[in-house]
Each structure stands twice: as C-alpha cells, then as structure tokens.
Design an enzyme around this catalytic site. Structure first.
Site, short mmCIF file in Angstrom:
data_model
loop_
_atom_site.label_atom_id
_atom_site.label_comp_id
_atom_site.label_asym_id
_atom_site.label_seq_id
_atom_site.Cartn_x
_atom_site.Cartn_y
_atom_site.Cartn_z
CE LYS A 13 24.84 -15.43 5.90
NZ LYS A 13 25.75 -16.57 5.58
NE ARG A 87 30.05 -11.61 6.79
CZ ARG A 87 29.20 -11.92 5.81
NH1 ARG A 87 28.17 -11.18 5.55
NH2 ARG A 87 29.40 -13.02 5.10
NE ARG A 126 27.01 -19.44 -3.61
CZ ARG A 126 26.81 -18.72 -2.53
NH1 ARG A 126 25.64 -18.76 -1.93
NH2 ARG A 126 27.76 -17.97 -2.05
P1 AP5 Z 1 27.67 -12.61 1.68
O1 AP5 Z 1 27.11 -12.33 0.36
O2 AP5 Z 1 26.89 -12.26 2.89
O3 AP5 Z 1 28.09 -14.13 1.68
P2 AP5 Z 1 28.15 -15.23 2.83
O4 AP5 Z 1 27.84 -14.85 4.21
O5 AP5 Z 1 29.49 -15.84 2.62
O6 AP5 Z 1 26.94 -16.10 2.51
P3 AP5 Z 1 26.50 -16.76 1.19
O7 AP5 Z 1 25.72 -15.82 0.36
O8 AP5 Z 1 27.66 -17.45 0.52
O9 AP5 Z 1 25.62 -17.93 1.77
P4 AP5 Z 1 24.16 -17.97 2.39
O10 AP5 Z 1 24.23 -18.29 3.85
O11 AP5 Z 1 23.35 -16.79 1.97
O12 AP5 Z 1 23.65 -19.28 1.66
P5 AP5 Z 1 22.70 -19.44 0.39
O13 AP5 Z 1 21.29 -19.26 0.79
O14 AP5 Z 1 23.23 -18.62 -0.75
O15 AP5 Z 1 29.09 -11.88 1.83
C1 AP5 Z 1 30.07 -11.91 0.81
C2 AP5 Z 1 31.25 -11.04 1.19
O16 AP5 Z 1 30.83 -9.66 1.32
C3 AP5 Z 1 31.92 -11.35 2.54
O17 AP5 Z 1 32.86 -12.40 2.43
C4 AP5 Z 1 32.54 -9.99 2.89
O18 AP5 Z 1 33.72 -9.76 2.16
C5 AP5 Z 1 31.49 -9.01 2.41
N1 AP5 Z 1 30.50 -8.67 3.44
C6 AP5 Z 1 29.15 -8.93 3.38
N2 AP5 Z 1 28.53 -8.49 4.50
C7 AP5 Z 1 29.50 -7.94 5.28
C8 AP5 Z 1 29.49 -7.34 6.56
N3 AP5 Z 1 28.35 -7.22 7.28
N4 AP5 Z 1 30.65 -6.90 7.08
C9 AP5 Z 1 31.81 -7.00 6.37
N5 AP5 Z 1 31.89 -7.57 5.14
C10 AP5 Z 1 30.75 -8.04 4.60
O19 AP5 Z 1 22.91 -20.99 0.09
C11 AP5 Z 1 24.14 -21.50 -0.41
C12 AP5 Z 1 23.87 -22.67 -1.36
O20 AP5 Z 1 23.28 -23.74 -0.63
C13 AP5 Z 1 22.88 -22.36 -2.49
O21 AP5 Z 1 23.28 -23.09 -3.64
C14 AP5 Z 1 21.52 -22.89 -1.97
O22 AP5 Z 1 20.66 -23.28 -3.00
C15 AP5 Z 1 21.97 -24.07 -1.13
N6 AP5 Z 1 21.13 -24.30 0.05
C16 AP5 Z 1 20.61 -23.36 0.91
N7 AP5 Z 1 19.93 -23.95 1.91
C17 AP5 Z 1 20.03 -25.30 1.71
C18 AP5 Z 1 19.56 -26.45 2.41
N8 AP5 Z 1 18.84 -26.35 3.54
N9 AP5 Z 1 19.88 -27.68 1.92
C19 AP5 Z 1 20.61 -27.81 0.76
N10 AP5 Z 1 21.09 -26.75 0.04
C20 AP5 Z 1 20.81 -25.52 0.51
#
Ligand code: AP5
Length: 220
Positions: A13, A87, A126
């Site tokens: 995302k 969420r 990461r």
């Molecule tokens: P948040 O920061 O939103 O984390 P998340 O949803 O767990 O998502 P991530 O940031 O870990 O992953 P992403 O999908 O963005 O992937 P990314 O692009 O980084 O939330 C953190 C916490 O905050 C929650 O647990 C909660 O406690 C709280 N919170 C936040 N919003 C909330 C809400 N609305 N309500 C309640 N609580 C909330 O990619 C991941 C990795 O994969 C990177 O290394 C990237 O380089 C790699 N990558 C990306 N795409 C690809 C691909 N196509 N192929 C290979 N590698 C890839």
C-alpha cells in the site's frame, strides 16, 4: 479522485501510494505514518497509540477517524489515497461521512490480492534510511555500498518496532478479522477492483494505473 488501497500488512500500500503521489500529485493519507509521527513527537495521541501499535493491534476508530478528518481539510485537490484507512466497518462509515461533508466521493477501492506467508518475509526484512526514508530489504534490496544510503549517503538506518514476526502475525490476524470484512460494504457499491499484489512493483503499478485511467473491470 479519491481511492482506498486495501490489503494486509506488507501488501504494498505504502509503496504504491508513494508512487501515485509522485506521479499524479495525489496525497497519501497514511494513518500508520500519522500515528508513527504522533508517537515520535510524544503527543497525547502518540502516547495512547504506542503500546497498541507495538502489539500489532488497532488504534481506536475515534482517533484515526479524527486524524483523517484533519488531513482532509488540508490541500488534497488532486485526490486522496487512503493507505491503511479504513480498517474497520466503523471507520468505513466514518470515511463516507467525512467525504460527504466535504462534497467528495470515493472513486475506487483497490484490493491488493496477496499471499500472506510471503508477506511475513517482505516485512521482517525491510528497513529504511533514517535520514531520507528510502526503503531497503535484507534480501531483496540492500544498499549498493554497505551501510550507506543509495539516495542520500546517510549511514543511519531504521527498522519499525512492529516489523518483528510475532507482531506481523497479529497485524495479519487483525486484518483478517476486522479489515477484510469491510470489502462487501464496498463491493455492493461496485467500487472494488482487485490487482495482483504478488506481481512486481512495476506490474502492480501498471494495474493500478489502468484502473485510475478508466480501464473496464474484468470479472474476478
Ligand atoms: P500501517 O503503517 O498502516 O502498517 P500496515 O498496514 O501493517 O502496512 P505496512 O506499512 O506494513 O505495509 P504496506 O502495505 O504499506 O507495504 P509496503 O509498501 O510498506 O499500520 C501500522 C499500525 O498502525 C497498525 O498495526 C495499527 O496499530 C496502527 N494503525 C494504522 N492505521 C490504523 C487504522 N486505520 N485503524 C487503527 N489502527 C491503525 O511494502 C512492504 C515491503 O514490501 C517493502 O519492503 C516494499 O519495498 C516491499 N514491496 C512492496 N511491494 C512489493 C512488490 N510488489 N514486490 C516485492 N516487494 C514489494
């Protein structure tokens, strides 16, 4: 245009939202980033959120909905990308109200279709540059020169405290229990479009661009 990027932790995302900001001038509204800033700044919201985030659980609906409402009142003229929000069903309903109050509407809910087991690897490996935020991975993308950021040459790197395997598994479970169930709410309105989230970053980007540029929906 206002879109939601929906998918479990590590689905990509943030990666895609960042790209859309740079290429289309849309604004990424990431509740995760907003909460991490609040934690780092030690604000009252940050103090409440810190332990909840470290455990991989969800922060209260009221807090995150208020954060999004504040940001929607700033400049988002070229469109908003909701990343990590909504969420829960309650947040989805709150977002409808926040948009309606500002005479805006949702255009697409883009579901990143992924294999959760592979995502554990993606997340636990990461890290990012502490200075400019450039992203790296222990196995897939190391800095070209050891311990030196490719972009800004800084030597400090950062790992999110919630990127350990135990917390990632709780975050995944929270997604399955509370976030995936909001998809039917949007499907009923014909807003959901799925993309293959396990494809390369460029291919996922191509699929998202096709949706934003008006390609017709295929049955899935
Ligand atoms: P948040 O920061 O939103 O984390 P998340 O949803 O767990 O998502 P991530 O940031 O870990 O992953 P992403 O999908 O963005 O992937 P990314 O692009 O980084 O939330 C953190 C916490 O905050 C929650 O647990 C909660 O406690 C709280 N919170 C936040 N919003 C909330 C809400 N609305 N309500 C309640 N609580 C909330 O990619 C991941 C990795 O994969 C990177 O290394 C990237 O380089 C790699 N990558 C990306 N795409 C690809 C691909 N196509 N192929 C290979 N590698 C890839």
């Amino acid at each position: 245009m206002n879109i939601i990027l929906l998918g479990p932790p590590g689905a990509g995302k943030g990666t895609q939202a960042h790209r859309l900001e740079q290429q289309r001038g849309m604004v990424q509204l990431s509740t995760g980033d907003m909460l991490r800033h609040a934690v780092a700044a030690g604000t009252p919201i940050g103090l409440k959120a810190k332990a909840v985030m470290a455990a991989g659980e969800l922060v209260s609906d009221a807090i995150v909905s208020a954060l999004i409402g504040e940001r929607l009142d700033t400049s988002v003229d070229k469109g908003a990308i909701f990343d990590g929000f909504p969420r829960t069903q309650h947040q989805a309903e709150a977002l409808d109200l926040l948009l309606a109050d500002r005479a805006r509407k949702l255009d697409h809910v883009i579901e990143l279709d992924v294999n959760e087991e592979a995502l554990v690897d993606r997340i636990t490996g990461r890290f990012s540059c502490a200075n400019c935020g450039a992203g790296y991975h222990d196995r897939f993308k190391l800095p070209r020169v050891e311990n030196t950021c490719d972009v800004c040459s800084a030597h400090e790197f950062h790992r999110r405290p919630d990127d350990n395997e135990q917390t990632v598994r709780t975050r995944m479970a929270e997604y399955r229990a509370k976030t995936a169930p909001i998809l039917p709410y949007y499907r009923e309105r014909g807003l959901v479009r799925a993309v293959e989230g396990m494809a390369s970053v460029d291919e996922v980007a191509r699929q998202i661009d096709a949706i934003l540029d008006g390609a017709p929906a295929l049955p899935f």
